[in-house]
Enzyme design. Sequence first.
Site, PDB file in Angstrom:
ATOM      1  N   THR A 193      10.574 -29.177   1.032  1.00 15.96           N
ATOM      2  CA  THR A 193       9.148 -29.081   1.366  1.00 15.96           C
ATOM      3  C   THR A 193       8.342 -28.464   0.246  1.00 15.96           C
ATOM      4  OG1 THR A 193       9.612 -28.949   3.703  1.00 15.96           O
ATOM      5  CG2 THR A 193       7.540 -28.014   3.018  1.00 15.96           C
ATOM      6  N   TYR A 250       5.016 -34.405   7.099  1.00 15.38           N
ATOM      7  CA  TYR A 250       4.820 -34.696   5.677  1.00 15.38           C
ATOM      8  C   TYR A 250       6.136 -35.252   5.158  1.00 15.38           C
ATOM      9  CZ  TYR A 250       7.361 -30.370   5.679  1.00 15.38           C
ATOM     10  OH  TYR A 250       8.312 -29.423   5.946  1.00 15.38           O
ATOM     11  N   SER A 264      16.905 -31.186   1.979  1.00 19.98           N
ATOM     12  CA  SER A 264      18.168 -30.435   1.858  1.00 19.98           C
ATOM     13  C   SER A 264      19.171 -30.745   2.956  1.00 19.98           C
ATOM     14  CB  SER A 264      17.900 -28.936   1.771  1.00 19.98           C
ATOM     15  OG  SER A 264      17.482 -28.427   3.005  1.00 19.98           O
ATOM     16  N   THR A 301      14.353 -26.011   2.910  1.00 20.91           N
ATOM     17  CA  THR A 301      14.711 -24.797   3.652  1.00 20.91           C
ATOM     18  C   THR A 301      15.846 -25.021   4.655  1.00 20.91           C
ATOM     19  OG1 THR A 301      12.975 -25.227   5.277  1.00 20.91           O
ATOM     20  CG2 THR A 301      12.419 -23.785   3.420  1.00 20.91           C
ATOM     21  N   ASP A 302      16.134 -26.273   4.999  1.00 22.00           N
ATOM     22  CA  ASP A 302      17.116 -26.514   6.066  1.00 22.00           C
ATOM     23  C   ASP A 302      18.512 -26.013   5.723  1.00 22.00           C
ATOM     24  OD1 ASP A 302      15.050 -27.678   7.386  1.00 22.00           O
ATOM     25  OD2 ASP A 302      15.930 -29.666   7.548  1.00 22.00           O
TER      26      ASP A 302
END
Length: 355
Positions: free
Chosen positions: A39, A53, A86, A119-120
């Site tokens: 992101t 997004y 990710s 971030t995942d």
Amino acid sequence: MYLSPRFRAFAAGAALLAASVLAQAQTLPNVVILATGGTIAGAGASAANSATYAAAKVPVDKLIAGLPELSKVASVKGEQVLQIASESFTNEDLLTLGKRVSALAKQGDVDGIVVTHGTDTLEETAYFLHLTVHTDKPIVVVGSMRPGTALSADGALNLYDAVNVAASQDAKGKGVLVTMNDEIHTGRDVAKAINIKTEAFKSQWGPLGMIVEGRNYWFRAPVKRHTMQSEFDIDQITALPQVDIAYGYGNVPASSVEAIGKGAKAIVHAGTGNGSVANRVVPALQKLREGGVQVIRSSRVNTGGFVLRNAEQPDDKYDWVVAHDLNPQKARILAMVALTKPLSAAELQRVFWEY
Ligand code: DAS
């Protein structure tokens, strides 16, 4: 040629300014940003799109160009290692990234490294680097919860913080760090605890510090083995073994474990509470262990499972391992790294206590 005194004074002033800018650039620490997507490199259709997004769209050079404040902190270079969301990270991606981080860390002209990341699975990559890269130079993994196109986007400040930390002498020797939402976390503990807030990342034992207006404020340091003290070395690792995760829940059938244990060197059981295992699932795990698969009990409790040996299940008797306070996805990372060497369950348990 006649030069007026006014022009000569102007020229002298300009030369002085250029020299001081050059001197500043020469004395600034060198930080490399390795970009992998996520992101923080995302873009939405409008400024109102903070949650819908596309991730991994903006190249690293554009991210750096959009943040001119970085040039006051460090001499920054960017490299695009990957451009992915990710959740699609593979073990091969971990190895590619880790080897590049390690190579850069060995260079005399690199003082710190930043990895931009979705971030995942950021917590998995940060822990992987923490376990395997032998350096005391700061390595900072960073992401954002909103794309740069959104109102109140958080990526710019998170990245500014990451470069500041990577450029800091006082961040050396602390292992891999994560800067999100003004906090500095250790890559060992940090985990995504909620997926919609900018305060998404938590560590079960709290952050190591804060970063405010480019200044670090430290409160604690990691005590578990990492980077320089690690017995694992990314430069020696050519492949990672398969380690899978089985999830515990009410009415869970034994087939949930049987289906995923095939071909794995270890299975992490994300149990309820204190890593407890449903009575129906115990025989399936025992069977895997008899077949040579390591069984690691962890807890699915969000940000704070704490699994003790021989509590809930007789680990000594079954020759199982406990993940202690590592969440299932971090336990998987440690097990993969550890099982690049042949280890007994007792040796694997020692690794789980030490890292
Ligand atoms: N899907 C997410 C990822 O790339 C988006 C994010 O970065 O938060 O991990």
